[in-house]
Design a protein around this motif. Structure first.
Motif, short mmCIF file in Angstrom:
data_model
loop_
_atom_site.label_atom_id
_atom_site.label_comp_id
_atom_site.label_asym_id
_atom_site.label_seq_id
_atom_site.Cartn_x
_atom_site.Cartn_y
_atom_site.Cartn_z
N ARG A 66 39.71 50.26 47.36
CA ARG A 66 38.40 50.87 47.12
C ARG A 66 37.37 49.76 46.90
O ARG A 66 37.58 48.88 46.08
CB ARG A 66 38.43 51.77 45.90
CG ARG A 66 39.38 52.94 46.03
CD ARG A 66 39.28 53.88 44.83
NE ARG A 66 40.42 54.76 44.74
CZ ARG A 66 40.61 55.84 45.47
NH1 ARG A 66 39.70 56.17 46.37
NH2 ARG A 66 41.69 56.57 45.33
N ALA A 79 33.61 52.42 50.17
CA ALA A 79 34.57 52.32 51.27
C ALA A 79 35.99 52.33 50.70
O ALA A 79 36.37 51.43 49.96
CB ALA A 79 34.33 51.05 52.08
N ASP A 80 36.73 53.37 51.04
CA ASP A 80 38.12 53.49 50.63
C ASP A 80 38.98 53.37 51.88
O ASP A 80 38.85 54.18 52.80
CB ASP A 80 38.40 54.84 49.97
CG ASP A 80 37.64 55.02 48.66
OD1 ASP A 80 37.09 54.03 48.14
OD2 ASP A 80 37.60 56.16 48.17
N SER A 81 39.87 52.38 51.91
CA SER A 81 40.76 52.18 53.05
C SER A 81 42.19 52.40 52.60
O SER A 81 42.62 51.86 51.58
CB SER A 81 40.60 50.79 53.64
OG SER A 81 39.29 50.63 54.16
N GLU A 158 45.62 52.45 59.49
CA GLU A 158 44.54 52.44 58.50
C GLU A 158 43.69 53.69 58.65
O GLU A 158 43.37 54.10 59.77
CB GLU A 158 43.65 51.21 58.68
CG GLU A 158 42.47 51.15 57.72
CD GLU A 158 41.53 49.98 58.02
OE1 GLU A 158 41.54 49.03 57.24
OE2 GLU A 158 40.81 50.06 59.04
N SER A 160 40.02 54.78 56.91
CA SER A 160 38.94 54.41 56.00
C SER A 160 37.97 55.58 55.87
O SER A 160 37.64 56.24 56.85
CB SER A 160 38.18 53.18 56.52
OG SER A 160 39.01 52.05 56.47
N MET A 162 34.26 56.05 54.47
CA MET A 162 33.08 55.30 54.04
C MET A 162 31.96 56.28 53.73
O MET A 162 31.51 57.01 54.62
CB MET A 162 32.67 54.30 55.11
CG MET A 162 33.75 53.22 55.31
SD MET A 162 33.69 52.41 56.90
CE MET A 162 34.62 53.56 57.90
#
Length: 177
Positions: A66, A79-81, A158, A160, A162
């Motif tokens: 995060r 932004a959480d990936s 991944e 993400s 955002m």
């Protein structure tokens, strides 16, 4: 009011061996200062949509990174990936530190170079937490960009999510058929 910012996605998912992350470099080239402040790195149970996109069985953890994205010292994006633990555990993706060249570079080094990217953009009212972290007024909308990255084998590597202040933001896409 933040400067108007046009964002293109391609260079944000491209490995950058030996370079700064794409955001820092992109903002510097435009005469601004951009940074990502790492808020949390942890193993967690992902939201249902993230688990489905990563093809993770229900209840299985993922690694989340995060970040609070800033432009000229002003917060503009959360932004959480998310990464499958089978890829991230024991790597820099699971460590509370910045990754030289960004996550796409490390994914490539781990044998999971980004190959296919899907993005979806929605708009909605901001939540209380988003207003606090992004310094938004009541009623200000946010744009939410959800990105799924797959490697050359089609494996999801991944997701993400955002969440960005909508004011001053322009998203631009270039596609090759």
């Amino acid at each position: 009011m933040p400067p108007t910012w046009t964002s293109t996605s391609a260079h944000y998912v491209t490995p950058r061996t030996g370079q700064r992350d794409a955001w820092t470099e992109d903002t510097a080239q435009r005469g601004h200062a951009g940074t990502n402040r790492l808020l949390e790195v942890a193993e967690t149970t992902p939201p249902t949509g993230v688990a489905d996109a990563l093809q993770v069985p229900a209840g299985e953890p993922v690694v989340v990174r995060r970040r609070l994205v800033e432009l000229d010292g002003r917060p503009i994006e959360l932004a959480d990936s998310y990464y499958p633990v089978s890829i991230a555990r024991g790597t820099g993706l699971a460590e509370h530190r910045k990754i030289r060249g960004g996550a796409p570079t490390l994914l490539a080094e781990l044998g999971h170079a980004p190959h296919q990217v899907e993005e979806e953009v929605t708009a909605r009212p901001s939540t209380g937490q988003e207003r606090e972290l992004l310094d938004l007024e009541d009623g200000e909308p946010v744009l939410v960009l959800e990105r799924l990255v797959r490697d050359a084998d089609g494996q999801p590597v991944e997701v993400s999510v955002m969440t960005m202040a909508a004011e001053g933001r322009r998203l631009r896409y270039e596609l090759s058929a």
